[in-house]
Motif scaffolding. Sequence first.
Motif, PDB file in Angstrom:
ATOM      1  N   LYS A 125      -0.321   8.950  -5.329  1.00  0.00           N
ATOM      2  CA  LYS A 125      -0.821  10.435  -4.459  1.00  0.00           C
ATOM      3  C   LYS A 125       0.401  10.896  -4.578  1.00  0.00           C
ATOM      4  O   LYS A 125       0.288  12.726  -3.822  1.00  0.00           O
ATOM      5  CB  LYS A 125      -1.102   9.864  -3.490  1.00  0.00           C
ATOM      6  CG  LYS A 125      -2.521   9.462  -3.528  1.00  0.00           C
ATOM      7  CD  LYS A 125      -3.309   8.455  -1.742  1.00  0.00           C
ATOM      8  CE  LYS A 125      -4.686   7.894  -2.330  1.00  0.00           C
ATOM      9  NZ  LYS A 125      -4.419   7.210  -0.536  1.00  0.00           N
ATOM     10  N   ASP A 137       0.955  -1.482   0.101  1.00  0.00           N
ATOM     11  CA  ASP A 137       0.060   0.461   0.203  1.00  0.00           C
ATOM     12  C   ASP A 137       0.933   1.143   0.245  1.00  0.00           C
ATOM     13  O   ASP A 137       0.378   2.498  -0.656  1.00  0.00           O
ATOM     14  CB  ASP A 137      -0.759  -0.296   0.885  1.00  0.00           C
ATOM     15  CG  ASP A 137      -0.540   0.050   2.445  1.00  0.00           C
ATOM     16  OD1 ASP A 137       0.545  -1.074   2.767  1.00  0.00           O
ATOM     17  OD2 ASP A 137      -0.995   0.440   3.676  1.00  0.00           O
ATOM     18  N   ASN A 189       0.531   4.103  -2.403  1.00  0.00           N
ATOM     19  CA  ASN A 189       0.285   5.790  -2.174  1.00  0.00           C
ATOM     20  C   ASN A 189       1.584   6.400  -2.544  1.00  0.00           C
ATOM     21  O   ASN A 189       0.844   7.496  -3.611  1.00  0.00           O
ATOM     22  CB  ASN A 189       0.210   5.529  -0.955  1.00  0.00           C
ATOM     23  CG  ASN A 189      -1.396   5.338  -0.163  1.00  0.00           C
ATOM     24  OD1 ASN A 189      -1.453   5.655  -1.037  1.00  0.00           O
ATOM     25  ND2 ASN A 189      -0.921   5.299   0.963  1.00  0.00           N
TER      26      ASN A 189
END
Lengths: 344, 171
Positions: free
Chosen positions: A322, A314, A318
């Motif tokens: 992001k 994850d 991310n």
Amino acid sequence: MDWSFILEKIVLIVIVILVTLGLALYTTFAERKVAAFLQDRPGPNRVGPMGLFQPFADGLKLIMKEDLIPSHANKQLFILGPFLAMSAALLVSGIIPWSTPIEINHTKISLQIADINIGVLYAFAVVSIGVYGILIGGWASNNKFSLLAALRGASQAISYELPMGLSLIALICLTGTLSLSDIVQQQAQAGHWWYVAYQPLGFLLFFICALAECNRTPFDLPEAENELNFGYHQEYSSMKLGFYLFAEYVNMIMSSAIMACLYFGGYDVPFVDETLLNPNLAAVLGLISILFKIVIFLFVFMWIRWTIPRFRYDQLMNLGWKKLMPLALANLILTIFISLILKS
Amino acid sequence: MTPQAILFCILAIIAIVAAIMVIIQKNPIKSILWLLVVFFALSAIYFSLNAQFLAIINLIVYAGAIMVLFLFVLMLINFKSLETIQKKYRFVFYAVVIVCGVLTLLMLLINQTQSLQKVSILNDSNNVGLIENLGKTLYLDYGVPFELTSILFLTAIIGAVLLSKIKKIEI
């Protein structure tokens, strides 16, 4: 198109591939030595002087091992996987301008195999093909760990291609050309800085994405040995495994070469005006220069591998979507605005 | 035949054979790999027509992204459960009729359209399909359609994000 041209290109291709493979061979050795240095131990030092023949011993070991194909595996695809990984890795070498042309009997011989005017895009396309080796190998093994690793590898490669592409577009806005040799020549001009000076953020993003595309730590999730045993090449043995391991090093060399060409002037020797020198001398200097830059990048790759722990899945996603994506977009927009203002 | 024509014939045969292999393969993974061969052959044809940008974008978008996603999805499917599905040959018949009809229509149209008949690729015009000319044509001559297309793409992207955000769709 005459025969001497084709012969020249074939000789060049063979030389480039052999040199790349030789370099990759010693990169594996360097990796072990750097790891040993960073962990304060001697590293391989038994085979030959200072352990210099270690990579040959490793290669011999891989070739001599029994070549197993699991009975439940998809045989054709199982063989196709490592082949694809290796050929995709080697394909990039076709567009890298290794040095300025050399002169033999007043004929100029270019040291670049193919000077296509979309060189950067070609490299990008080949990188995106490279993921098939991992995907097919992992799936054909018919093993859930291999499959998981292959899926991880594919999603990682696709996610990190985007910020990589965006940082490339920002660079192309400055260069105005997609040809690698033109980009290097622009940087080699007197009074022109290397593009890393104009695109520091873009280079950083490109470097991180290159790490991810090569499946290097901290992005080596496809072969996370404590979660997936050995990753996508778990069922492989002998030289097929060797191909996979080797393709990783060839990929490292190629992405280092691409980064050196795009951001660090390729064969340009800083503070030296190559046009004043004898063309052959300039070519040799240029070759040494680009190889030196590649070796430095390789060292940084290894340095990072033995310093930074692996990301969780994850965290990887991310970071890619992001953080790197918005940064790359901001970098692109800023670059466009500034270059438009400066031009008007 | 000129070397270019010979090259085109070889590539076209590769493309057609690979395309046939795509449909007759039983293993969907192999179908995708054959489809990759089709894309490579098509890209090679684009290259031989001097459309370098189109060739490489074809590889990046289709081979590099879309087919990887296809593989990604197919790898998670259990093929054995698919084999039990009964094949309905009635639909195959309709499909063949429709496809043949569309193909004939297209051929007729191409034969009648004046602007398509006289297109010839000139070997010496080295910059027909180059990225500079493509960019100029796209942004200067066809600026508005290009921007409209990009809005269409943007809508699709936002729609995809929205679909993945909604966890439960109540109907």
